[in-house]
Design an enzyme around this catalytic site. Structure first.
Site, mmCIF file in Angstrom:
data_model
loop_
_atom_site.group_PDB
_atom_site.id
_atom_site.type_symbol
_atom_site.label_atom_id
_atom_site.label_comp_id
_atom_site.label_asym_id
_atom_site.label_seq_id
_atom_site.Cartn_x
_atom_site.Cartn_y
_atom_site.Cartn_z
ATOM 1 N N PRO A 2 -33.273 17.596 26.395
ATOM 2 C CA PRO A 2 -33.946 16.855 25.323
ATOM 3 C C PRO A 2 -33.939 17.650 24.018
ATOM 4 O O PRO A 2 -34.337 18.811 23.988
ATOM 5 C CB PRO A 2 -35.381 16.693 25.854
ATOM 6 C CG PRO A 2 -35.292 16.943 27.316
ATOM 7 C CD PRO A 2 -34.154 17.896 27.509
ATOM 8 N N GLU A 3 -33.446 17.029 22.968
ATOM 9 C CA GLU A 3 -33.446 17.638 21.650
ATOM 10 C C GLU A 3 -34.432 16.855 20.778
ATOM 11 O O GLU A 3 -35.183 16.034 21.298
ATOM 12 C CB GLU A 3 -32.020 17.612 21.072
ATOM 13 C CG GLU A 3 -31.010 18.314 21.996
ATOM 14 C CD GLU A 3 -29.575 18.292 21.463
ATOM 15 O OE1 GLU A 3 -29.393 18.269 20.240
ATOM 16 O OE2 GLU A 3 -28.652 18.294 22.292
#
Ligand SMILES: [Zn+2]
Length: 269
Positions: A2-3
């Site tokens: 997850p960014e």
């Protein structure tokens, strides 16, 4: 992993379920990974925010819950076999899932990030006015590291991970191995604009769900930005830039799989 777009999407979906709610219980079996969480029990959630890839819940009595989703962390509204933390609220229980267990939680006094190394020394938020071409240029001028590595370090700009680094470098036609200090003013400007554009569009699309499907929105829906990827995970496929005859290749930069077009992202050192 997850960014920024995936964390921001998660925050936006969870916020209505959290705001004004008092945390009844915060249950888990790993106090080394989910630290000081007993302090959050009985506390009311006053707000939610995000810094880079960290999700932050503002609690009453001057506390904050900081959540890093690691490689595979995420939230669900329904029980899930990889649940690691259960957050019991009066009207909705939230299940934090993390198959690979790289994610971490901390409950700290607001602003006391000594245990959370990176959080205190991150670059500006890419979608905020604090992220300027001038400041970005100054940050890049200070390092001889490869531009892709600098983006991943979070120090010049926050929230960019492997997917969005590859996408931003493709959009700005910059080779991922260019030493950061060699970028011309025009290239810095292009990269600055590309990061904002890619991040803004990815947030609107709910993030990227890759073939491993590890990232899901809390309602179980995927993100949709993967359909707009131009470089990431497109090894061997034709470059999507109009008029370019290149094909995307993959190599390792800074220990991470890196996708780029060798024709329109030439390394012109
Ligand atoms: Zn190309």
């Amino acid at each position: 992993m997850p960014e920024l777009p995936e964390v921001e999407t998660t925050r936006r979906i969870l916020e209505p379920y959290l705001l004004g709610q008092r945390i009844q219980k915060l249950l888990h079996q790993d106090p080394a990974r989910y630290r000081h969480t007993e302090r959050a029990e009985g506390r009311k959630v006053l707000g939610t925010s995000r810094r880079g890839k960290y999700l932050i819940l503002q609690l009453d009595q001057g506390l904050e819950a900081i959540i890093h989703l690691g490689m595979t962390g995420g939230f669900r509204f329904e029980p899930h076999r990889h649940t690691r933390v259960t957050l019991v609220l009066p009207q909705q229980t939230l299940y934090y899932t993390d198959p690979r267990r790289f994610g971490k939680w901390w409950v700290v006094e607001a602003g006391d990030y000594r245990e959370i190394g990176l959080l205190g020394r991150m670059g500006p938020e890419p979608l905020s006015p604090d992220f300027t071409p001038v400041g970005f240029k100054q940050a890049l001028a200070q390092t001889r590291r490869k531009i892709k590595e600098v983006l991943l370090s979070q120090e010049a700009v926050a929230g960019v991970g492997n997917i969005y680094a590859d996408e931003s470098l493709w959009l700005s036609k910059i080779h991922p191995e260019r030493p950061a200090h060699t970028l011309s003013p025009a290239e810095v400007k292009r990269l600055h604009r590309a990061i904002r554009e890619v991040m803004g569009q990815a947030v609107e699309a709910g993030g990227s769900t890759l073939s491993d499907e590890s990232y899901q929105q809390p309602n179980g829906e995927p993100g949709y930005f993967q359909f707009a990827h131009k470089a990431y995970d497109r090894t061997g496929q034709p470059c999507r830039r109009r008029g370019c005859k290149g094909r995307i290749v993959k190599m390792v930069v800074g220990g991470r799989g890196t996708h780029f077009c060798p024709v329109c992202q030439q390394n012109s050192r």
